[in-house]
Design a protein around this motif. Structure first.
Motif, PDB file in Angstrom:
ATOM      1  N   ASP A  31       0.809  -1.214   0.000  1.00 18.67           N
ATOM      2  CA  ASP A  31       0.000   0.000   0.000  1.00 18.67           C
ATOM      3  C   ASP A  31       0.844   1.266   0.000  1.00 18.67           C
ATOM      4  O   ASP A  31       0.401   2.312  -0.490  1.00 18.67           O
ATOM      5  N   LEU A  32       2.044   1.189   0.557  1.00 18.18           N
ATOM      6  CA  LEU A  32       2.863   2.390   0.709  1.00 18.18           C
ATOM      7  C   LEU A  32       3.336   2.917  -0.640  1.00 18.18           C
ATOM      8  O   LEU A  32       3.872   2.179  -1.463  1.00 18.18           O
ATOM      9  N   ASP A  33       3.126   4.188  -0.856  1.00 15.68           N
ATOM     10  CA  ASP A  33       3.629   4.860  -2.041  1.00 15.68           C
ATOM     11  C   ASP A  33       3.965   6.294  -1.665  1.00 15.68           C
ATOM     12  O   ASP A  33       3.952   6.653  -0.483  1.00 15.68           O
ATOM     13  N   ASP A  34       4.289   7.133  -2.647  1.00 15.11           N
ATOM     14  CA  ASP A  34       4.688   8.509  -2.346  1.00 15.11           C
ATOM     15  C   ASP A  34       3.571   9.308  -1.686  1.00 15.11           C
ATOM     16  O   ASP A  34       3.819  10.321  -1.041  1.00 15.11           O
ATOM     17  N   ARG A  35       2.332   8.872  -1.873  1.00 13.07           N
ATOM     18  CA  ARG A  35       1.201   9.568  -1.292  1.00 13.07           C
ATOM     19  C   ARG A  35       0.873   9.047   0.100  1.00 13.07           C
ATOM     20  O   ARG A  35       0.581   9.829   1.011  1.00 13.07           O
ATOM     21  N   LEU A  36       0.938   7.738   0.295  1.00 13.12           N
ATOM     22  CA  LEU A  36       0.501   7.145   1.555  1.00 13.12           C
ATOM     23  C   LEU A  36       1.552   7.250   2.649  1.00 13.12           C
ATOM     24  O   LEU A  36       1.209   7.409   3.826  1.00 13.12           O
ATOM     25  N   ALA A  37       2.831   7.168   2.291  1.00 13.96           N
ATOM     26  CA  ALA A  37       3.886   7.180   3.306  1.00 13.96           C
ATOM     27  C   ALA A  37       3.868   8.453   4.165  1.00 13.96           C
ATOM     28  O   ALA A  37       3.848   8.362   5.395  1.00 13.96           O
TER      29      ALA A  37
END
Length: 238
Positions: A39-45
């Motif tokens: 789930d982790l990406d540049d938006r979620l992190a």
């Protein structure tokens, strides 16, 4: 009466049961780490960092519900609506670990018990409730607010009953289990209302400003197998 607050102190539950739940918490968090990576990406992190910081700040503000009984935001439903269940559980766990080690909020031997109740049960219940409610409620800021409020109230009460189970398995004092269950449910219903208002306001505000940052909107905007998401492509092709 202080034991009815969600943070469990050392010695409330015996060492054997505490150890079992410590192992369970470690396994659950390992699963969250493995699944959360997807789930982790540049938006979620960065959003996960903000969620953890927000939960930490609000949990530090204890408020009195009844004489000798304090409560605070648990954060499970808020976390799952903004960053999803796997990362959400890790956010809540991080807050609980920091509070335990730096502020002695919750016993060290009871850390597994507290993580199980608030980070695992709390987020799991919140996620299942959000998933069910968003199948019938609109995916709008208002719909998210209603979803967050209902899921928070019920999720907090469910999480509180985790302590009842743990106390039944290894409680160290001679207290009436029905009385404990009733007190926990009653007090945490009131706590859940407060948490529901905070969750509803926060999620609705983020949804109005940056809907792309709300995990629940991205995850449940279309149902599995629905053709709603395919409509624009079909029109474009036409």
């Amino acid at each position: 009466m202080e034991t009815v607050a969600m943070h469990i102190a050392n010695g409330i539950v015996n060492a054997q049961v505490s150890a079992v739940f410590a192992v369970f918490a470690v396994v659950a968090l390992a699963l969250c780490v493995a699944r959360g990576r997807a789930d982790l990406d540049d938006r979620l992190a960065p959003m996960a960092g903000l969620v953890a910081a927000f939960i930490f700040a609000v949990q530090m503000l204890n408020f009195q519900v009844l004489p000798g009984v304090s409560g605070h935001l648990l954060g499970g439903t808020l976390a799952v609506m903004l960053v999803g269940p796997w990362v959400g559980a890790l956010c809540v766990s991080t807050v609980l670990i920091i509070q335990c080690l730096l502020f002695a909020d919750g016993g060290l031997t009871a850390l597994g018990l507290n993580i199980t109740n608030m980070a695992v049960i709390g987020t799991a219940a919140g996620y299942l409730l959000v998933a069910g409610l968003l199948r019938v409620l609109p995916k709008t800021p208002t719909g998210l607010a209603v979803t967050g409020f209902i899921a928070s109230v019920i999720g907090v009460v469910i999480a509180s009953q985790g302590f009842v189970l743990q106390y039944w398995l290894g409680g160290t004092t001679d207290l009436s289990l029905p009385a404990i269950a009733g007190t926990m449910a009653g007090v945490h219903t009131l706590i859940g209302v407060g948490e529901g208002l905070i969750t509803a306001t926060t999620v609705a505000t983020v949804a109005r400003v940056r809907p792309d940052l709300v995990y629940a909107l991205r995850r449940f905007r279309t149902r599995p197998g629905s053709t709603a998401g395919a409509t624009p492509s079909l029109r474009s092709a036409a």
